[in-house]
Motif scaffolding. Sequence first.
Motif, PDB file in Angstrom:
ATOM      1  N   TYR A 224       0.773  -1.156   0.102  1.00  0.00           N
ATOM      2  CA  TYR A 224       0.051   0.006   0.076  1.00  0.00           C
ATOM      3  C   TYR A 224       0.852   1.295  -0.165  1.00  0.00           C
ATOM      4  CZ  TYR A 224      -3.452   3.373   1.423  1.00  0.00           C
ATOM      5  OH  TYR A 224      -4.375   4.663   1.609  1.00  0.00           O
ATOM      6  N   HIS A 225       1.989   1.367   0.825  1.00  0.00           N
ATOM      7  CA  HIS A 225       2.740   2.429   0.855  1.00  0.00           C
ATOM      8  C   HIS A 225       3.512   2.683  -0.302  1.00  0.00           C
ATOM      9  CE1 HIS A 225       6.077   5.016   2.411  1.00  0.00           C
ATOM     10  NE2 HIS A 225       6.742   4.065   1.788  1.00  0.00           N
ATOM     11  N   THR A 228       1.054   3.855  -3.257  1.00  0.00           N
ATOM     12  CA  THR A 228      -0.035   5.169  -3.122  1.00  0.00           C
ATOM     13  C   THR A 228       1.113   6.401  -3.080  1.00  0.00           C
ATOM     14  OG1 THR A 228       0.303   4.920  -0.665  1.00  0.00           O
ATOM     15  CG2 THR A 228      -1.718   4.372  -1.908  1.00  0.00           C
ATOM     16  N   ARG A 229       2.524   6.190  -3.174  1.00  0.00           N
ATOM     17  CA  ARG A 229       3.396   7.155  -3.368  1.00  0.00           C
ATOM     18  C   ARG A 229       2.994   8.131  -4.699  1.00  0.00           C
ATOM     19  NH1 ARG A 229       9.092   4.154  -3.219  1.00  0.00           N
ATOM     20  NH2 ARG A 229       9.292   3.747  -0.686  1.00  0.00           N
ATOM     21  N   LEU A 252      -6.982  -3.691  -1.465  1.00  0.00           N
ATOM     22  CA  LEU A 252      -6.765  -2.631  -2.169  1.00  0.00           C
ATOM     23  C   LEU A 252      -8.036  -1.778  -2.276  1.00  0.00           C
ATOM     24  CD1 LEU A 252      -3.559  -3.435  -4.628  1.00  0.00           C
ATOM     25  CD2 LEU A 252      -3.670  -2.444  -2.295  1.00  0.00           C
ATOM     26  N   ARG A 255      -9.373  -0.214   0.540  1.00  0.00           N
ATOM     27  CA  ARG A 255      -8.536   1.033   0.970  1.00  0.00           C
ATOM     28  C   ARG A 255      -8.743   2.319   0.079  1.00  0.00           C
ATOM     29  NH1 ARG A 255      -6.817   1.105   6.041  1.00  0.00           N
ATOM     30  NH2 ARG A 255      -6.941  -1.000   6.741  1.00  0.00           N
ATOM     31  N   LEU A 257      -8.526   2.238  -3.367  1.00  0.00           N
ATOM     32  CA  LEU A 257      -7.938   2.234  -4.567  1.00  0.00           C
ATOM     33  C   LEU A 257      -8.544   1.650  -5.755  1.00  0.00           C
ATOM     34  CD1 LEU A 257      -4.347   1.092  -3.310  1.00  0.00           C
ATOM     35  CD2 LEU A 257      -4.735   3.106  -4.501  1.00  0.00           C
ATOM     36  N   THR A 284      -6.020   2.169 -11.570  1.00  0.00           N
ATOM     37  CA  THR A 284      -4.632   2.618 -11.210  1.00  0.00           C
ATOM     38  C   THR A 284      -3.926   1.333 -10.843  1.00  0.00           C
ATOM     39  OG1 THR A 284      -5.208   3.138  -9.057  1.00  0.00           O
ATOM     40  CG2 THR A 284      -5.278   4.748 -10.620  1.00  0.00           C
ATOM     41  N   LYS A 369      -8.012   9.239   1.240  1.00  0.00           N
ATOM     42  CA  LYS A 369      -8.269   9.486  -0.218  1.00  0.00           C
ATOM     43  C   LYS A 369      -7.345   9.582  -1.210  1.00  0.00           C
ATOM     44  CE  LYS A 369     -12.281  12.471   1.099  1.00  0.00           C
ATOM     45  NZ  LYS A 369     -12.916  13.721   1.218  1.00  0.00           N
ATOM     46  N   PRO A 370      -6.912   8.204  -1.570  1.00  0.00           N
ATOM     47  CA  PRO A 370      -6.092   8.139  -2.899  1.00  0.00           C
ATOM     48  C   PRO A 370      -6.386   8.718  -4.024  1.00  0.00           C
ATOM     49  CG  PRO A 370      -7.178   5.987  -2.448  1.00  0.00           C
ATOM     50  CD  PRO A 370      -7.701   7.013  -1.506  1.00  0.00           C
ATOM     51  N   ARG A 372      -7.910   9.447  -7.311  1.00  0.00           N
ATOM     52  CA  ARG A 372      -8.956   8.911  -8.070  1.00  0.00           C
ATOM     53  C   ARG A 372      -8.446   8.627  -9.749  1.00  0.00           C
ATOM     54  NH1 ARG A 372     -12.951   7.030  -6.047  1.00  0.00           N
ATOM     55  NH2 ARG A 372     -14.288   7.160  -7.995  1.00  0.00           N
TER      56      ARG A 372
END
Length: 450
Positions: A224-225, A228-229, A252, A255, A257, A284, A369-370, A372
């Motif tokens: 996840y880390h 989501t960079r 994912l 979370r 994504l 994504t 809020k990754p 979109r």
Amino acid sequence: MLAGIAELNFTQPTAVQQLVLAPALDGQDVAGQAPTGSGKTAAYGLAVLQQVDPTSATVQAVVLVPARELVLQVRDALKSLGKHMPNLRVAGYYGGHAMREEVKGLQQMPHVVVATPGRMLDHLERRTIIPNRLKVLVLDEADKLLDLGFQEEMATIVSRLPVRRQTLLFSATMPDKVLTLVREYLTKPRVMNVGGSNATTLPESLVLRGHVVNAADQKPAALYHLITRPDAGRSLVFANTRDRVEELTRFLKGRGLAAEALHGKMLQPERDKSMMKLRNGSATVLVATDVAARGLDVNELDTVVQFDPPHEAETFQHRAGRTARAGAVGTAHLLVTPYEQQKIQNWPSAASVQWAGIRPPALPTALPKPPRPSTVTLHISAGKREKISAGDLVGAFVSVGGLERDAVGRIEVFDHYSFVAVPETMAEEILEKMQGAKVKGKKVKVALVR
């Protein structure tokens, strides 16, 4: 041919094209080893199309590939290269859908056939394809063809082809089993290694990073880390089993994504949908088994993460090579425990991995809020069999849906359905306008692909 090359904006040949084109155009057999993303499809595609006579309604070239996704990729590449050749017909055949659809299409015999070995053999046995005028046979991804157990099918296919033919073979690696294939099927071949003397060459623009976690249960947070960079972009995540693929996809999505799954047990329309959403940007992240390690062609794929370590060095290379294709920059990550690291770091192909420990931040308790995706995908209930083209769909989405022409995203047309990418902010409005719309006089249903 030159018009097709110019339209694709090909101005300088890649290394594999420089080496392969001259002998292949000269009619020689070629056995080429080339890293992924090196431009080999155009190298053999140009040589094949140069020999095709579109005025003769016969199969003149056959390209055998190991996977359905690769059939579609190579077929589309050859169509693009030969776009300005009058009456050129290139067809792709693979398992997973009704044979009768393909037989119906063979009423107009294609000049070039791209196929998986099993489906090609089916057509030869049914005599729906008679290759007595064949000029060229191409074996693409030869190492994978053998890994997947296609040796017997290939032997039977080759035994039914004219002896006087040109054979072109390409492989990312050249183990003994592939060299045996070269000796059996090729005549006085030009053998060339585009990657130099090192059989494990990866693109120079590829950055390899290895992340060592203390325990396997830290991997999901580390994944996840990584994806989501801010610079992660579009990501492909590899897992070794379909259960793990489904598990990670649910994780994912939970979370926030836009993640999709891809594995061998999915039906072909589902696989098409997942691939389409990644290609057009409405997903994504794609989580996949090694069914995606070959034949996955996605522009602007920025990041690869190997969540589960591969069992073999060759698989590591193929996975990592899905990004940084054709000179683009990309990053391939590995998530490993110390035990897994010990095995992988001894592989020559992993010599350039930059290793470091990682202690991933705890997963946030509140749903973050990754980023979109800027597009969403719409499903249209008509395709090639209904004589619908991409141009027809663009026209409908402009005139009926109210979109600007430039706002219509990637379009892919299949036999009985199509996918169109549209801006996420306008999706609901477009859906409302397109309900009951007619495309080329045919009433269609339009739905959001979830």
